[in-house]
Design a protein around this motif. Sequence first.
Motif, PDB file in Angstrom:
ATOM      1  N   CYS A  67      41.198  42.220  40.254  1.00  0.00           N
ATOM      2  CA  CYS A  67      41.206  42.911  38.968  1.00  0.00           C
ATOM      3  C   CYS A  67      39.833  43.447  38.604  1.00  0.00           C
ATOM      4  N   GLY A  68      39.822  44.642  38.033  1.00  0.00           N
ATOM      5  CA  GLY A  68      38.598  45.189  37.462  1.00  0.00           C
ATOM      6  C   GLY A  68      38.475  44.854  35.988  1.00  0.00           C
ATOM      7  N   LEU A 127      32.468  43.418  43.677  1.00  0.00           N
ATOM      8  CA  LEU A 127      33.041  42.102  43.401  1.00  0.00           C
ATOM      9  C   LEU A 127      34.063  42.213  42.273  1.00  0.00           C
ATOM     10  N   PRO A 128      35.300  41.778  42.507  1.00  0.00           N
ATOM     11  CA  PRO A 128      36.300  41.825  41.434  1.00  0.00           C
ATOM     12  C   PRO A 128      35.886  40.955  40.251  1.00  0.00           C
ATOM     13  N   ARG A 129      36.278  41.380  39.074  1.00  0.00           N
ATOM     14  CA  ARG A 129      35.960  40.585  37.885  1.00  0.00           C
ATOM     15  C   ARG A 129      36.966  39.470  37.665  1.00  0.00           C
ATOM     16  N   GLY A 130      38.048  39.541  38.386  1.00  0.00           N
ATOM     17  CA  GLY A 130      39.064  38.500  38.266  1.00  0.00           C
ATOM     18  C   GLY A 130      40.146  38.702  39.301  1.00  0.00           C
ATOM     19  N   THR A 131      41.048  37.740  39.400  1.00  0.00           N
ATOM     20  CA  THR A 131      42.157  37.825  40.331  1.00  0.00           C
ATOM     21  C   THR A 131      43.403  37.291  39.645  1.00  0.00           C
ATOM     22  N   ASP A 161      44.609  44.063  33.361  1.00  0.00           N
ATOM     23  CA  ASP A 161      45.215  43.995  34.693  1.00  0.00           C
ATOM     24  C   ASP A 161      46.147  42.796  34.797  1.00  0.00           C
ATOM     25  N   GLY A 162      45.769  41.685  34.148  1.00  0.00           N
ATOM     26  CA  GLY A 162      46.638  40.514  34.151  1.00  0.00           C
ATOM     27  C   GLY A 162      47.960  40.793  33.459  1.00  0.00           C
TER      28      GLY A 162
END
Length: 465
Positions: free
Chosen positions: A290-291, A220-224, A296-297
Amino acid sequence: MSHANAAASPVIDALVAAFGADEVLAGDASPRHLKDWSGVAGGVPLAILRPRNTDELSRMVAICHAHGQRVVVQGGLTGLVGGAVPGEGEVVVSLERMNRIESIDVDSGTATVQAGAVLQAVQDACRDAGALLTVDLGARGSCQIGGNVATNAGGNRVIRYGNTRESVLGLEVVLADGTVLSMMNRMAKNNAGMDLKHLFIGSEGVLGIVTRVVLRLQPLPRGTSTALVALQDYTAALRFLRHAQQSLSGQVSAFEIMWRDYLETAVEANRLRWPLAGDYPVYVLIDMHCGQPETDGQRFEAMLEQAIEAGWILDAAIAQSVADAEAFWAIRDGIAEVLRDYAPTLNFDVSVPVADIGDCAVRVRANLERDWPQLRALFFGHVGDGNLHVVVCRVPQDADSLHRIEDAVYSVVREQGGSVSAEHGIGRLKKDWLHYSRSEAEIALMRTLKTALDPQGILNPGRMI
């Protein structure tokens, strides 16, 4: 068909005797079982069968086989090619009750579900367990896993995770004579003989009925990170895609293109807010799983800044919240409301090599504007996998006009070595065009497989081949 006539049928008598009136709805069908999103006109089925599990479905199909009774399989009825629309005198097998999520194994990265499970319900259950089911499409709230498998559905995440086929580890299938074929593999590696599940993925139910599925899950990604960007043309979009893939090390998880005509119509039909201050020819919705959301952002924003400096994109809006991202996706996923407001429509789901999408759109638009200047045509698609969607609105319903509009699109696709169906299947609507994308030898082999597995031709007759 009246209830009396249906009950007088020997096959219906046998089914009612075996399963009762609750699971065998004989007589006039509910209107929702008579159509799918394609708008294809069907007929009145003899009965609606509603099995709860594989054993019941197997016995139902065996009875139909013994009587030579034609069967059509229904899932979420979100198809756009008429594959699930019943013909007169067919028996409908509805998988709506076979909707259990049997298990989610995060350590093994698998989910085991019945075929009637709704895609969004499975997505949510996997997310709650800490895993990601990567199959995703706009009809997620209605479509079923079995239908996704039967059509090898594509959707929004193909650029990173592939079609549904790449997410299927194992299958259980009921064959035309009721035989249960169990291929419920749960391993990523299994080369013990032929991998028979691939016969049934994308076969649209003409070879067997998918009943249970083992799905491959991802972390599951930690963010997008999500943005909607404006561009001058398709060439700029292609350059931007290459730049994004390289800058983000292949982490782009969606890259959805919308020409202005589609975006304007979707915003209007769904009563949404116009996403950018300006008015541009082409828009792209891009996101990255994003991991490490913070770093990543920053990479995502730097990538966009570089693209603006290079002149590939003209403007960009970066989602600052989940609500912002959902608002962007509401535009891209707003196709159901467009189909509702601009009916009757002709819906094209084609693919060509990624480099040729822009030329394909230009040539198709020119063909349509030349012969039908009064019609509105909308263009959007998944750039990373070569998939272009075209919706022609409020089309005339005479057979000649429909055929000529289809040829205006499919002739371009054939010349470019593309496919008349990228992700929706062939069903009824595209059967006459299959030879534009498959050779005579390929179609002959498909028919050989159909005859071998369903010699009476009772499963989804008249669909695909």
